[in-house]
Structure formats: structure tokens, C-alpha cells
Design a protein around this motif. Structure first.
Motif, PDB file in Angstrom:
ATOM      1  N   UNK A  92       9.694  19.098   4.736  1.00 18.99           N
ATOM      2  CA  UNK A  92      10.838  18.824   3.720  1.00 18.99           C
ATOM      3  C   UNK A  92      10.842  20.177   2.966  1.00 18.99           C
ATOM      4  N   UNK A  93      12.113  20.562   2.694  1.00 20.17           N
ATOM      5  CA  UNK A  93      12.550  21.674   1.671  1.00 20.17           C
ATOM      6  C   UNK A  93      12.139  22.909   2.210  1.00 20.17           C
ATOM      7  N   UNK A 149       7.460  33.263   7.046  1.00 22.14           N
ATOM      8  CA  UNK A 149       6.819  31.977   7.403  1.00 22.14           C
ATOM      9  C   UNK A 149       6.299  31.442   6.404  1.00 22.14           C
ATOM     10  N   UNK A 150       5.661  32.182   5.528  1.00 20.02           N
ATOM     11  CA  UNK A 150       4.880  31.689   4.257  1.00 20.02           C
ATOM     12  C   UNK A 150       5.691  31.086   3.217  1.00 20.02           C
ATOM     13  N   UNK A 151       7.129  31.793   3.186  1.00 13.73           N
ATOM     14  CA  UNK A 151       7.805  31.363   1.922  1.00 13.73           C
ATOM     15  C   UNK A 151       8.722  30.365   2.453  1.00 13.73           C
ATOM     16  N   UNK A 152       9.306  30.298   3.704  1.00 12.16           N
ATOM     17  CA  UNK A 152      10.173  29.273   4.160  1.00 12.16           C
ATOM     18  C   UNK A 152       9.521  27.827   4.345  1.00 12.16           C
ATOM     19  N   UNK A 153       8.039  28.086   4.517  1.00 10.01           N
ATOM     20  CA  UNK A 153       7.549  26.700   4.843  1.00 10.01           C
ATOM     21  C   UNK A 153       7.645  25.828   3.502  1.00 10.01           C
ATOM     22  N   UNK A 154       7.713  26.288   2.365  1.00  7.40           N
ATOM     23  CA  UNK A 154       7.614  25.468   1.265  1.00  7.40           C
ATOM     24  C   UNK A 154       6.510  24.923   0.847  1.00  7.40           C
ATOM     25  N   UNK A 155       5.310  25.655   1.007  1.00  4.64           N
ATOM     26  CA  UNK A 155       3.936  25.192   0.957  1.00  4.64           C
ATOM     27  C   UNK A 155       3.336  25.960   0.267  1.00  4.64           C
TER      28      UNK A 155
END
Lengths: 347, 195, 164
Positions: A92-93, A149-155
Motif C-alpha cells: 500500500x502506498x 526499489x527502496x524509495x518506491x516500496x514506501x517502507x
């Protein structure tokens, strides 16, 4: 082969006419060559995963996978089927476009670099005269897959993992690049083919042994492999930048990582271990490509060997090693090599 | 061959569109990603112009290092877009002036140099650049590297903090250099004697 | 704290890393100790506590007398027993004897508590169910467990008897 080629040419000319045929033929022929290169690489990657589990298994007095087919020979296919069948989850997000672009941006540079790797004097997809620079340039693109990948995962885990990984990759790229400069100086060329040819008398590993060691360790760090696998430090970050990936998008990160490892091994054997040159002239009846495969295979084994042996570094130690140890040593060696070449009159 | 032309204009279009995207995108991270795309397609244009060395350098330096740092900063900072917009309006005159100057320079340079030296076919362009840098343009080159060095030292000085006195730091080489004889003392005591 | 020439050579020769690599390489060539489970098995102790079983006596009657000691002692409260209403003073029988194998912690207290050696834990550890309900073993299943591995259960009880 030439007859077949001519036949295809004539048929094509008759079908499409002289305007379009050469264009289509160039595209198709390039595509065929790319497929002929990528397919073995991907098969090698899939079997490298099996080899990893086997080697580490044997070092831990286990067997490793041995159920899927004889000696576990079908295990990579079982893994691939499993990954394909798994559902791709989107957190999500998450920023969807970037989220799906990231794994592709990790795998594609890893495969792009293979274009300039010469497997023998003739067997090379694109013989460009700045081959080594091309490899360095493309390898620096690999960082973006990780960051995105790290930024777009929103985690948090993924973000922290990608920050670490990106910091690590750009830091070690510097020392990796500087270890290659003495090689370029000794060979007097940026073309990988010329660099191998320059090692006909003496392999570069002999005058440049410390550079080879630093190259390899930096390569291990560059590919985020143990003992420098901080981005995916399970104990703290779950799985680092690909925490939120599942199914085949996770598989792409995996393929990229292994393709990079194999590439570092091939590049190392081309730049330092004489590529397709046999160790002694007597053994030159064995084809060069087998020598190259043996050398690269050994380096690939060392990757796994290191993983089975050493515990993970702490992040500040990793940065210290890269910037305060490897960089000064490799810079000094660049200087020494240049001075040596000047004094002994090679330039 | 026209194929090359088609590819060239395709990349040129990508470059232009991505550059427009950089300034028009509402998401800063997307802006930086588009900037990276601009760098990459510019590198592709260099390759098509047979300047492989420049292309490799552009990718290595700008994509591999500079843009990564941009991305780092943009991802880490929590920027308020509205504030930025208000400030942007304040800076509009200056920005327009700088843009105008750059445009003017472009026009002047492009209109006065029809005889751009074509890529020399006999010697590789890496060699050509090397020769030009280390003979013809040696002094500017050295000067530029000196400026970079000063900037480097400046960055180190700016970020170098003295630790508070009394703060303990790990000295790894000291730790490694410790030997058994310095760390362990074997003492034999009879039972009941105490330490 | 001087390290000397030897120390420098060791450090820059990556001596300690080489030591570590030598260890793993040595083990690489050692024979593996893995037990290939379904084909190879490790020996089990007679006291091994696996799947539950309810024993019958020599005449084929149920041993259990529905005293509910096992139900009382069970720390996981995995056992549920009701008495057969037709029970007499001479012959008490259970009506329901359920063990929730998902709750059970396989401590063996029920076996220890049983005055008539009726409930025991067999050596079988290979049982499964696809639902939670499937893991609740009723009396028939427990008696069946005994029927199926009567010999090994009795032999194990006998082997362990002299230590009790």
C-alpha cells in the motif's frame, strides 16, 4: 552457414525490397546475437544459484538441494516455476510505476555489460574500443534499481536498505575503478580484447597482485554479496531494498545480483588472469574459451567460498575499508605503476 | 544511413521530453529520475556521434555519482512544494536572466561554428581527447583539477567535527594489534588463598 | 603495542582471512553428515514422545478406566473425557476421549499419570492433518493408533519399564 545466410538474404530482398530489407536484417541479426548471448548467461545464472547452495552446503557438511532431479539438477527450474506462480504483491502506498521499473533497472544493466565481454578473440557481441569504460559506466547505473526499489516500496526497511546499498555501491565503485587504471596503463588500451592480448607474456595478476585482491573484494562489495551484504542484513533490515518484492519482480533482483557476480568473475579473469591465455604455452592445445571458463569459474567459486566463511561487516567498518584502505592503496599503486612504466621505458 | 538518423532523433526527442519533465514534474524524486533519463539519452546521443569516451564519462560521472547524490538528498528531505513554489516566483527574474544568457551563448556559439571538427576517423577519440587535454589544454586542465582539489579539501574541512573530549572511539588497528600476552595474565592460586 | 614486521606482513597478506578460508575448504572435502530423512532415519529412544495411542489389554478390552487423571494433569488442557453412562463399579469406560494434538505439548505427563498404562505416546512423529479439526484425535483414532503399532509400543514400554 554462409549458404544459409545468402539464402536468407536473397529471400528477404525478394520479399521486402532493397529499401527495407537491410534495416530489418540488421535488427533481426542483432536480436539473434543478443539472444545467443543472453540465453547462456541466464542458464549460467540459474545454475550458479544451485552451485551456491551446493558449495555452501558442502562447506557446512550438508548436501544442499538434491531432491529435484539427479543431484538437484532441476532445482533452478523448480525455483523459477515457484517464483513465476507466486502472486506479485504491491505494498500500500507504493509508487507503482517506479516500483515495477526498479527490478528491471537492476537486471538490465547486469545483462547490458555482457555485450562487451570477449569470450575469445572472435566471440564478442560488441567490440567497442572503450569496453572497460563501458562496463564501469553501465555498472554505475545498477545503483538506480536499488535506490528506486527502496524509495518506491514506501517502507522503512527497504529505504534504509537501499540507502546503505547505494552508499556502498558508489563507494566501492571508486576503488574498483582505480584498480582498473593500472591494468589500463599496463595494456595501453581501453579495449578488453587488447587488454587480454597484452597479457600474452605476463598476466597482469603478477605485477598487480594487490590490485587484483582489491578488485575482487570491491567486486564482492559492489555486488552486495556476503560479507558485504549489509543492504539485506536480515537481522536488522528483513531483506533490505527488496523487502516488499515478491514473485518474479523479486526474482529479477536475484537474477541481476547473480549476473553481476558472474560478470565480475569474467571481468576479473579477463583483466588480471589473462583471459583466454593458457597459463603455460604447452597447454595451448586446449581452446581459449575453456581457459576463460575455468578462470571465471574459479573466481565464481571464491565468491561462494567467501560467503560460506566470513561474517558480515558492520556498516562503518565497510565504509572505512573502502575509503581509508582500498582507495589509498589503489591510488598509490596507480602512481607506482605509472612511475614504473615511465622509468622502464615502456611509454 | 537513415536508421542511425531515426535512432538519433528518437533519443534527441527523449532527451528533450525528459528535460521538460524535470522542470514540470510535481514529484521531486520523479524530477531527478527524469534528469537521469536525460543524462542517459544524452550519452546515447554521444555514442551515435562516435564520442564513446564522452558518453562513458557522462554516464559514469553524472549518472553514477552526481545524480545518485541528488537522489539521496531529494529522497531524504521532506520538501514542502508550496514553499518552493513561492520562492520560485521570487527567483523568477534571476532565473529568466540566466536562462536568457545561456540561450544567447548557444545561439552565438552555434551560429559561429559551422566548422565543428568532425570526429577524427584515424585516431580513437579517447586518444584525441587525451592528447588535447595533456598538450594543448594542459594548464586549464591542471587548474580545473586544482579547483576540484580545493573543493574536496573544503568539503572535508566543513564536515570534519572534533569529537567532544573524553568521547571514546574505536581504534580498530589498535584492537587488532593486541596480542594474547597483553590481554591475558595467567595466575596460579592455591585453593583458599584468594586472588 | 608494536606489531612488528611480521604483524604487517600478516595483516596485508590477509593471513587471518586465509586461515578462515582454509577451514571452510577443509570442511568442503569432508564427508557430509546429513541424514537423508525419508530414506535414512536416526534411532529413536524407547521414551520418545510422539503421537498418542490408547492401549487395550490382552483380552482386547480398553484399558482406560475413565479416571480422568490424564485430563487433570495435562498442562495444555488438551484432553477431554466423559464417562460412559453405562459404566458399573466393575467396569468403567469412557464415552468420549479426545486429544487435541494441536494443543498437546507432548510432555508425556498423561502417560506418567495413567494408573493402568492406557494412554501412551508412541514413537510415531509422522502424522498430519489439513484442518485444525483433523488434529483432534477421538477415541477410535487413538485405539487405532495402538492397533497399528502394537508391537513397537509394547516393546518400548517393556524396554523402559525397569527405569520407572
Amino acid at each position: 552457414m554462409t549458404e544459409l545466410n545468402l539464402f536468407i538474404q536473397n529471400q528477404g530482398l525478394a520479399l521486402l525490397g532493397p529499401q527495407w530489407w537491410p534495416l530489418v536484417w540488421t535488427l533481426v541479426w542483432t536480436l539473434i546475437k543478443i539472444i545467443l548471448l543472453i540465453t547462456p548467461v541466464m542458464i549460467l545464472v540459474s545454475y550458479y544459484t544451485l552451485a551456491e547452495r551446493k558449495v555452501i552446503g558442502y562447506m557446512q557438511v550438508r548436501y544442499g538441494p538434491n531432491r529435484a532431479g539427479f543431484w538437484g539438477i532441476l532445482q533452478p527450474f523448480a525455483d523459477a516455476i515457484k517464483l513465476f506462480c507466486k502472486e506479485t504483491l504491491i505494498p500500500q502506498g507504493a509508487k507503482r510505476a517506479v516500483f515495477f521499473l526498479a527490478p528491471a533497472l537492476t537486471l538490465v544493466p547486469a545483462l547490458l555489460m555482457w555485450a562487451v565481454i570477449p569470450f575469445s578473440p572472435e566471440l564478442i557481441l560488441a567490440d567497442i574500443n572503450v569496453g572497460i569504460l563501458y562496463v564501469l559506466a553501465i555498472s554505475s547505473i545498477g545503483v538506480y534499481g536499488v535506490l528506486m526499489s527502496g524509495w518506491s516500496s514506501n517502507s522503512r526497511f527497504a529505504f534504509l536498505g537501499s540507502m546503505r546499498s547505494a552508499g556502498q555501491m558508489i563507494s566501492y565503485e571508486v576503488s574498483l575503478g582505480f584498480t582498473l587504471v593500472p591494468v589500463i596503463l599496463l595494456s595501453g588500451s581501453l579495449s578488453l580484447k587488447d587488454i587480454v592480448e597484452a597479457q600474452r607474456e605476463v598476466w597482469h595478476v603478477i605485477p598487480l597482485l594487490p590490485m587484483f585482491v582489491i578488485y575482487f573484494i570491491s567486486g564482492v562489495a559492489e555486488t552486495n554479496r556476503s560479507p558485504f551484504d549489509l543492504p539485506e542484513a536480515e537481522a536488522e533490515l528483513v531483506a533490505g531494498y527488496f523487502t516488499d518484492y515478491s514473485g518474479m519482480s523479486f526474482g529479477l533482483f536475484f537474477l541481476g545480483e547473480y549476473a553481476n557476480m558472474i560478470l565480475i568473475s569474467f571481468l576479473g579473469s579477463l583483466l588480471f588472469l589473462g583471459g583466454w591465455m593458457p597459463p603455460i604455452g604447452l597447454l595451448s592445445f586446449i581452446p581459449g574459451i575453456i581457459w576463460l571458463a575455468l578462470k571465471a569459474g574459479f573466481l565464481m567459486f571464491v565468491f561462494l567460498w567467501i560467503r560460506a566463511t566470513f561474517p558480515r561487516y558492520r556498516y562503518d567498518q565497510l565504509m572505512r575499508l573502502g575509503w581509508k584502505v582500498f582507495l589509498p592503496i589503489s591510488l598509490t599503486w596507480v602512481f607506482l605503476t605509472a612511475v614504473g612504466l615511465h622509468l622502464f621505458g615502456k611509454v | 544511413m537513415m536508421v542511425v538518423d531515426v535512432i538519433f532523433y528518437a533519443f534527441a526527442a527523449v532527451t528533450a521530453l525528459a528535460a521538460i519533465g524535470v522542470v514540470s514534474s510535481r514529484n521531486q524524486v520523479h524530477s531527478v529520475l527524469l534528469l537521469i533519463l536525460t543524462f542517459f539519452s544524452t550519452a546515447a546521443l554521444f555514442v551515435l556521434l562516435e564520442a564513446e569516451f564522452l558518453a562513458a564519462l557522462l554516464v559514469m560521472v553524472y549518472m553514477g555519482a552526481v545524480a545518485v547524490l541528488f537522489l539521496f538528498v531529494v529522497m531524504m528531505l521532506d520538501m514542502e512544494l508550496n514553499e518552493l513554489k513561492e520562492q520560485a516566483i521570487n527567483h523568477l527574474p534571476l532565473g529568466l536572466a540566466v536562462g536568457g544568457v545561456i540561450l544567447l551563448e548557444f545561439v552565438v556559439v552555434l551560429s559561429h561554428s559551422h566548422a565543428l571538427p568532425a570526429a577524427a576517423s584515424s585516431i580513437p577519440n579517447t586518444l584525441a581527447i587525451g592528447r588535447s587535454l595533456y598538450t594543448q589544454h594542459l594548464y586549464p586542465f591542471e587548474l580545473a583539477s586544482l579547483i576540484l582539489l580545493v573543493a574536496l579539501v573544503g568539503a572535508v574541512v566543513l564536515t570534519l567535527r572534533e569529537r567532544k573530549s573524553g568521547a571514546k572511539r574505536q581504534n580498530i588497528s589498535q584492537q587488532i594489534a593486541r596480542s594474547r600476552s597483553e590481554a591475558v595474565e595467567l595466575v596460579h592460586r592455591k585453593p583458599g588463598e584468594g586472588a | 603495542m608494536s606489531v612488528g614486521v611480521k604483524g604487517w606482513v600478516w595483516t596485508f597478506g590477509l593471513r587471518e582471512l586465509a586461515d578462515g578460508l582454509a577451514v571452510t575448504l577443509r570442511y568442503f572435502f569432508k564427508p557430509n553428515i546429513t541424514i537423508q530423512y525419508p530414506e535414512e532415519r536416526t534411532p529413536l529412544s524407547p521414551r520418545f514422545r510422539g503421537e498418542h495411542a490408547l492401549r487395550r489389554d490382552e483380552k482386547g478390552e480398553e484399558r482406560c478406566v475413565a479416571c480422568k487423571l490424564c485430563e487433570a494433569v495435562c498442562p495444555a488442557q488438551a484432553i477431554f473425557i466423559t464417562i460412559d453412562p453405562s459404566s458399573t463399579a466393575e467396569k468403567r469406560l469412557t464415552q468420549i476421549y479426545d486429544i487435541d494434538q494441536a494443543k498437546c505439548i507432548y510432555c508425556g505427563y498423561c502417560q506418567e499419570a495413567c494408573p493402568v498404562d492406557a494412554i501412551i505416546l508412541s514413537q510415531n512423529f509422522e502424522f498430519y492433518a489439513e484442518t485444525r479439526e483433523g488434529l483432534v484425535a477421538d477415541k477410535q483414532r487413538l485405539l487405532g493408533n495402538y492397533e497399528r503399532r502394537k508391537e513397537s509400543i509394547d516393546a518400548n514400554l517393556l524396554a523402559d519399564a525397569r527405569y520407572r
